[in-house]
Design a protein around this motif. Sequence first.
Motif, PDB file in Angstrom:
ATOM      1  N   MET A   1      11.087  -2.900-106.435  1.00  0.00           N
ATOM      2  CA  MET A   1      12.157  -2.697-107.407  1.00  0.00           C
ATOM      3  C   MET A   1      13.298  -1.888-106.794  1.00  0.00           C
ATOM      4  N   SER A   2      12.968  -0.854-106.046  1.00  0.00           N
ATOM      5  CA  SER A   2      14.013  -0.069-105.378  1.00  0.00           C
ATOM      6  C   SER A   2      14.773  -0.926-104.372  1.00  0.00           C
ATOM      7  N   ALA A   3      14.057  -1.772-103.642  1.00  0.00           N
ATOM      8  CA  ALA A   3      14.710  -2.664-102.680  1.00  0.00           C
ATOM      9  C   ALA A   3      15.626  -3.655-103.392  1.00  0.00           C
ATOM     10  N   PHE A   4      15.172  -4.179-104.523  1.00  0.00           N
ATOM     11  CA  PHE A   4      15.960  -5.134-105.300  1.00  0.00           C
ATOM     12  C   PHE A   4      17.280  -4.520-105.762  1.00  0.00           C
ATOM     13  N   PHE A   5      17.206  -3.346-106.372  1.00  0.00           N
ATOM     14  CA  PHE A   5      18.428  -2.715-106.866  1.00  0.00           C
ATOM     15  C   PHE A   5      19.301  -2.188-105.722  1.00  0.00           C
ATOM     16  N   GLY A   6      18.681  -1.787-104.623  1.00  0.00           N
ATOM     17  CA  GLY A   6      19.468  -1.386-103.456  1.00  0.00           C
ATOM     18  C   GLY A   6      20.264  -2.547-102.893  1.00  0.00           C
ATOM     19  N   ALA A   7      19.632  -3.711-102.801  1.00  0.00           N
ATOM     20  CA  ALA A   7      20.323  -4.897-102.284  1.00  0.00           C
ATOM     21  C   ALA A   7      21.434  -5.341-103.236  1.00  0.00           C
TER      22      ALA A   7
ATOM     23  N   GLU B   1      16.426   4.643 -96.976  1.00  0.00           N
ATOM     24  CA  GLU B   1      15.183   5.293 -97.380  1.00  0.00           C
ATOM     25  C   GLU B   1      14.984   5.210 -98.890  1.00  0.00           C
ATOM     26  N   ALA B   2      16.063   5.409 -99.648  1.00  0.00           N
ATOM     27  CA  ALA B   2      15.952   5.320-101.107  1.00  0.00           C
ATOM     28  C   ALA B   2      15.614   3.899-101.546  1.00  0.00           C
TER      29      ALA B   2
ATOM     30  N   PRO C   1      14.239   6.256-108.918  1.00  0.00           N
ATOM     31  CA  PRO C   1      15.368   5.759-109.723  1.00  0.00           C
ATOM     32  C   PRO C   1      16.717   5.789-109.014  1.00  0.00           C
ATOM     33  N   ASN C   2      16.779   6.232-107.770  1.00  0.00           N
ATOM     34  CA  ASN C   2      18.073   6.412-107.109  1.00  0.00           C
ATOM     35  C   ASN C   2      18.844   5.109-106.940  1.00  0.00           C
ATOM     36  N   THR C   3      18.173   4.037-106.554  1.00  0.00           N
ATOM     37  CA  THR C   3      18.904   2.780-106.347  1.00  0.00           C
ATOM     38  C   THR C   3      19.342   2.173-107.673  1.00  0.00           C
ATOM     39  N   LEU C   4      18.562   2.366-108.729  1.00  0.00           N
ATOM     40  CA  LEU C   4      18.991   1.891-110.048  1.00  0.00           C
ATOM     41  C   LEU C   4      20.231   2.657-110.497  1.00  0.00           C
ATOM     42  N   LYS C   5      20.248   3.951-110.261  1.00  0.00           N
ATOM     43  CA  LYS C   5      21.419   4.749-110.630  1.00  0.00           C
ATOM     44  C   LYS C   5      22.643   4.330-109.822  1.00  0.00           C
ATOM     45  N   SER C   6      22.470   4.080-108.542  1.00  0.00           N
ATOM     46  CA  SER C   6      23.613   3.642-107.734  1.00  0.00           C
ATOM     47  C   SER C   6      24.070   2.252-108.158  1.00  0.00           C
ATOM     48  N   PHE C   7      23.129   1.392-108.531  1.00  0.00           N
ATOM     49  CA  PHE C   7      23.480   0.059-109.037  1.00  0.00           C
ATOM     50  C   PHE C   7      24.311   0.172-110.308  1.00  0.00           C
ATOM     51  N   MET C   8      23.892   1.041-111.224  1.00  0.00           N
ATOM     52  CA  MET C   8      24.632   1.214-112.480  1.00  0.00           C
ATOM     53  C   MET C   8      26.036   1.770-112.207  1.00  0.00           C
ATOM     54  N   PHE C   9      26.142   2.688-111.253  1.00  0.00           N
ATOM     55  CA  PHE C   9      27.438   3.258-110.904  1.00  0.00           C
ATOM     56  C   PHE C   9      28.370   2.191-110.324  1.00  0.00           C
TER      57      PHE C   9
END
Length: 181
Positions: free
Chosen positions: A77-83, A134-135, A141-149
Amino acid sequence: MKISRNTVISFIIFVIVFIVYILTLCPSIYLGKSADHVLYATGLSIIKPVSNPLWLFIAKLFKLFSPSDPAWGLNLMSAFFGAWTVSLLYIILANIGHDRTTEEITKFSKIPHLKQICAISGSLLLAFCPIFWEASVIAGPNTLKSFMFVLSSLYIIKYLYLRKKRYMLFFSLILGIGIAN
């Protein structure tokens, strides 16, 4: 329906970054907060009140991808939202600056598609920055937060360029959900 070049490039960036993140994905629980997040999402620990409710809800869905090891599903999930964050950043960088200045720079430049090259470079720099990488390969939740931003930034930029109310409404919705997370 014609698909724009930027949409295709954005999708290609998403696929490449997602594959790289999957290949370097943490196979299980990682040290630090990642372990806490996996325990919260699997229900084995009591989560702090009002702590990342959207992440927790989406995490329940992603842990279904790996029932034997829920940590891998949450890392996915983190990889998905990071991408997706990297892909949306490319769209922002490629579409920002549709004015005379950008056209003049491109006209005098000897490099064709300079704007796309710069947008690809900028988004890939984020993707492979050690902190963001790394995130993107451990649960959290870091990549989800960056995705939302980045998604809310995309909608506010679209609103500023096109002045359509729907973009401001989407911006408000995404920002509200992002702040509540």
